[in-house]
Scaffold this active site. Structure first.
Site, mmCIF file in Angstrom:
data_model
loop_
_atom_site.group_PDB
_atom_site.id
_atom_site.type_symbol
_atom_site.label_atom_id
_atom_site.label_comp_id
_atom_site.label_asym_id
_atom_site.label_seq_id
_atom_site.Cartn_x
_atom_site.Cartn_y
_atom_site.Cartn_z
ATOM 1 N N ARG A 96 0.934 -1.328 0.007
ATOM 2 C CA ARG A 96 0.059 -0.081 -0.019
ATOM 3 C C ARG A 96 0.779 1.207 -0.115
ATOM 4 O O ARG A 96 1.841 1.300 0.455
ATOM 5 C CB ARG A 96 -0.894 -0.160 1.302
ATOM 6 C CG ARG A 96 -2.076 -1.072 1.165
ATOM 7 C CD ARG A 96 -2.809 -1.113 2.586
ATOM 8 N NE ARG A 96 -3.904 -2.242 2.445
ATOM 9 C CZ ARG A 96 -3.442 -3.597 2.186
ATOM 10 N NH1 ARG A 96 -2.230 -4.070 2.527
ATOM 11 N NH2 ARG A 96 -4.499 -4.690 2.150
ATOM 12 N N HIS A 121 -0.968 -2.701 -4.751
ATOM 13 C CA HIS A 121 -0.396 -3.513 -5.601
ATOM 14 C C HIS A 121 -0.619 -2.642 -6.741
ATOM 15 O O HIS A 121 -0.916 -3.654 -7.863
ATOM 16 C CB HIS A 121 -0.980 -4.811 -5.692
ATOM 17 C CG HIS A 121 -1.031 -5.428 -4.581
ATOM 18 N ND1 HIS A 121 0.216 -5.358 -3.730
ATOM 19 C CD2 HIS A 121 -1.402 -6.673 -4.012
ATOM 20 C CE1 HIS A 121 0.378 -6.437 -2.769
ATOM 21 N NE2 HIS A 121 -0.789 -6.982 -2.714
ATOM 22 N N HIS A 195 3.153 -12.912 -6.109
ATOM 23 C CA HIS A 195 1.999 -13.347 -5.290
ATOM 24 C C HIS A 195 1.577 -14.519 -5.383
ATOM 25 O O HIS A 195 0.429 -14.869 -5.242
ATOM 26 C CB HIS A 195 1.032 -12.071 -5.541
ATOM 27 C CG HIS A 195 0.531 -11.811 -4.293
ATOM 28 N ND1 HIS A 195 -0.801 -12.735 -3.679
ATOM 29 C CD2 HIS A 195 0.208 -10.545 -3.516
ATOM 30 C CE1 HIS A 195 -1.237 -11.938 -2.585
ATOM 31 N NE2 HIS A 195 -0.583 -10.853 -2.606
ATOM 32 N N SER A 196 2.332 -15.611 -5.504
ATOM 33 C CA SER A 196 1.848 -17.134 -5.404
ATOM 34 C C SER A 196 1.710 -17.455 -4.002
ATOM 35 O O SER A 196 2.170 -16.952 -2.980
ATOM 36 C CB SER A 196 3.128 -18.057 -5.888
ATOM 37 O OG SER A 196 2.701 -18.244 -7.055
ATOM 38 N N TYR A 197 0.069 -18.219 -3.947
ATOM 39 C CA TYR A 197 0.130 -18.735 -2.472
ATOM 40 C C TYR A 197 0.475 -19.976 -2.524
ATOM 41 O O TYR A 197 0.244 -21.037 -3.459
ATOM 42 C CB TYR A 197 -1.412 -18.826 -2.495
ATOM 43 C CG TYR A 197 -2.059 -17.439 -2.316
ATOM 44 C CD1 TYR A 197 -2.222 -16.639 -3.432
ATOM 45 C CD2 TYR A 197 -2.782 -16.901 -1.235
ATOM 46 C CE1 TYR A 197 -2.959 -15.296 -3.206
ATOM 47 C CE2 TYR A 197 -3.504 -15.700 -0.958
ATOM 48 C CZ TYR A 197 -3.409 -14.991 -2.230
ATOM 49 O OH TYR A 197 -4.038 -13.682 -1.972
ATOM 50 N N ASP A 253 -0.915 -10.584 7.653
ATOM 51 C CA ASP A 253 -0.798 -9.637 6.655
ATOM 52 C C ASP A 253 0.231 -8.725 6.991
ATOM 53 O O ASP A 253 -0.089 -7.640 7.106
ATOM 54 C CB ASP A 253 -2.016 -9.082 6.373
ATOM 55 C CG ASP A 253 -2.112 -8.114 4.936
ATOM 56 O OD1 ASP A 253 -1.034 -8.246 4.364
ATOM 57 O OD2 ASP A 253 -3.112 -7.701 4.713
ATOM 58 N N GLU A 314 5.999 -12.558 -0.238
ATOM 59 C CA GLU A 314 6.200 -11.452 -1.340
ATOM 60 C C GLU A 314 7.576 -10.714 -0.698
ATOM 61 O O GLU A 314 7.477 -9.893 0.111
ATOM 62 C CB GLU A 314 4.915 -10.420 -1.248
ATOM 63 C CG GLU A 314 3.796 -11.341 -1.202
ATOM 64 C CD GLU A 314 2.439 -10.380 -0.623
ATOM 65 O OE1 GLU A 314 2.426 -9.128 -1.221
ATOM 66 O OE2 GLU A 314 1.784 -10.814 0.214
HETATM 67 C C1 FUC Z 1 -1.212 -9.018 0.419
HETATM 68 C C2 FUC Z 1 -1.925 -7.782 1.381
HETATM 69 C C3 FUC Z 1 -3.125 -7.552 1.051
HETATM 70 C C4 FUC Z 1 -4.008 -8.254 0.133
HETATM 71 C C5 FUC Z 1 -3.279 -8.932 -0.757
HETATM 72 C C6 FUC Z 1 -4.143 -9.856 -1.628
HETATM 73 O O1 FUC Z 1 0.049 -8.553 -0.322
HETATM 74 O O2 FUC Z 1 -0.688 -6.937 1.902
HETATM 75 O O3 FUC Z 1 -3.906 -7.230 2.445
HETATM 76 O O4 FUC Z 1 -5.084 -8.260 0.511
HETATM 77 O O5 FUC Z 1 -2.111 -9.145 -0.804
#
Ligand code: FUC
Length: 349
Positions: A96, A121, A195-197, A253, A314
């Site tokens: 952010r 993002h 942003h991979s989970y 987070d 991340e």
């Molecule tokens: C993360 C977070 C956020 C978000 C997201 C999908 O990096 O910091 O809160 O909702 O990705």
């Protein structure tokens, strides 16, 4: 609908049509595999990792990242209240920026706001929702996929034409290596991440029994809207002290400050299959994310994803760095090059 084919790659067994953008532009899925049988699939929408398959000792294969198996689901996921950014490349600025505002060279920039009154993002569209060009696919040793994106001046109100190159490499040492570089025509700010989970038990499972280690002594203090206050929180006796392995939190987070470049930043271990992932980066922080407000989402192979389906690592600069003089510099000047390298290394014990 007419298919607009801009890629110069002819579809082969490793490349398949993944879907069509609303304007008819074709999105492709590119697959590379290393000599140990690890398979990476990337789509050029959002330069997104859509699957990462790791062969296990028992002959089974674990797909260790969450994803969708159709483009429509990726597109729709960005309409959700809290978009998950599954596997996406995030930019121009990960995390952010408070009030969506920053100043640079005595000029104030007002970014598009997409998270309360903040920019998250990269803003309304960001790099996760644009079509990247595939510059090269190398199927040889240490196979790689190179993608590029030219972000025009004033996109999301950021200054400068930003030219980005991203290389995904699957090393023979079983690492997913992500290298970013960028140059600009005007001074600007940049912070790119992935942003991979991850879920080492496979994307159908949950991460609650997996062990997390983070090589960090402090996190950024944030407001209730997740904007850094500029202060740090010491992790001694804190529930988020992961200096020794602990079970993954079910909601987190937070941005963890990394002291040493390219040393172990974080690790995840799944004792069920003895698979370990170690994260190394040259960035000053790793933002760890589990949770979300998306409810359940229908993922690939008809799996219903939930809040503890995966964990994001991340690697990045600190969120809101442009507004905090004592945070690491996020400015990219003309004539300079932004460089970032992060490695996710997989080992079976
Ligand atoms: C993360 C977070 C956020 C978000 C997201 C999908 O990096 O910091 O809160 O909702 O990705």
């Amino acid at each position: 609908m007419k298919i607009k084919q801009e890629s110069h790659f002819i579809t082969n067994s490793e490349t398949k049509l993944f879907g069509l953008m609303p304007d008819g532009e074709a999105i492709f899925a590119y697959q590379i595999s290393n000599k140990n049988g690890i398979k990476l699939e990337v789509i050029n929408y959002g330069a997104t990792v859509s699957s990462l398959k790791i062969p296990l000792k028992n002959g089974e294969v674990a797909d260790v990242v969450l994803g969708f198996d159709n483009l429509g689901a990726y597109l729709k996921s960005f309409d959700l209240e809290s978009a998950p950014y599954l596997g996406a490349t995030v930019g121009r600025f990960a995390g952010r920026i408070g009030d969506g505002t920053f100043s640079l060279n005595d000029k104030i920039f007002h970014l598009n706001k997409n998270n309360n009154k903040h920019s998250l993002h990269g803003g309304t569209i960001g790099f996760s929702q644009v079509v990247w060009k595939v510059k090269n696919v190398n199927y040889g040793e240490n196979p790689s996929i190179t993608l590029t994106y030219l972000s025009p001046n004033e996109e999301e109100n950021y200054p400068g034409n930003l030219s980005v190159e991203l290389i995904y490499t699957l090393s023979e040492g079983n690492e997913l290596i992500i290298e970013y570089s960028a140059t600009t025509t005007e001074d600007t700010i940049v912070n790119l991440t992935h942003h991979s989970y991850f879920n080492l038990d496979g994307h159908k499972s949950n991460i609650s029994d997996q062990e997390l280690t983070i090589n960090s002594k402090k996190i950024l203090e944030t407001t209730t809207e997740n904007i850094p206050t500029g202060n740090f929180v010491d992790l001694k006796n804190h529930p988020f002290d992961f200096s020794l392995p602990k079970k993954c939190p079910l909601k987190i987070d937070n941005t963890f400050v990394l002291e040493y470049k390219n040393e172990l930043s974080a690790a995840l271990f799944n004792k069920k299959n003895n698979l370990k992932m170690s994260v190394y980066t040259d960035q000053p922080a790793v933002h760890i994310y589990v949770g979300g407000n998306c409810g359940t989402i229908l993922g690939k192979e008809k799996v219903l994803y939930h809040s503890s389906s995966g964990i994001c690592f991340e690697a990045q600069n600190f969120p809101d760095a442009p507004n905090q003089a004592h945070f690491p510099d996020a400015v990219l000047k003309t004539g300079e090059m932004y460089c970032h390298k992060t490695r996710y290394k997989f080992e079976i014990f």
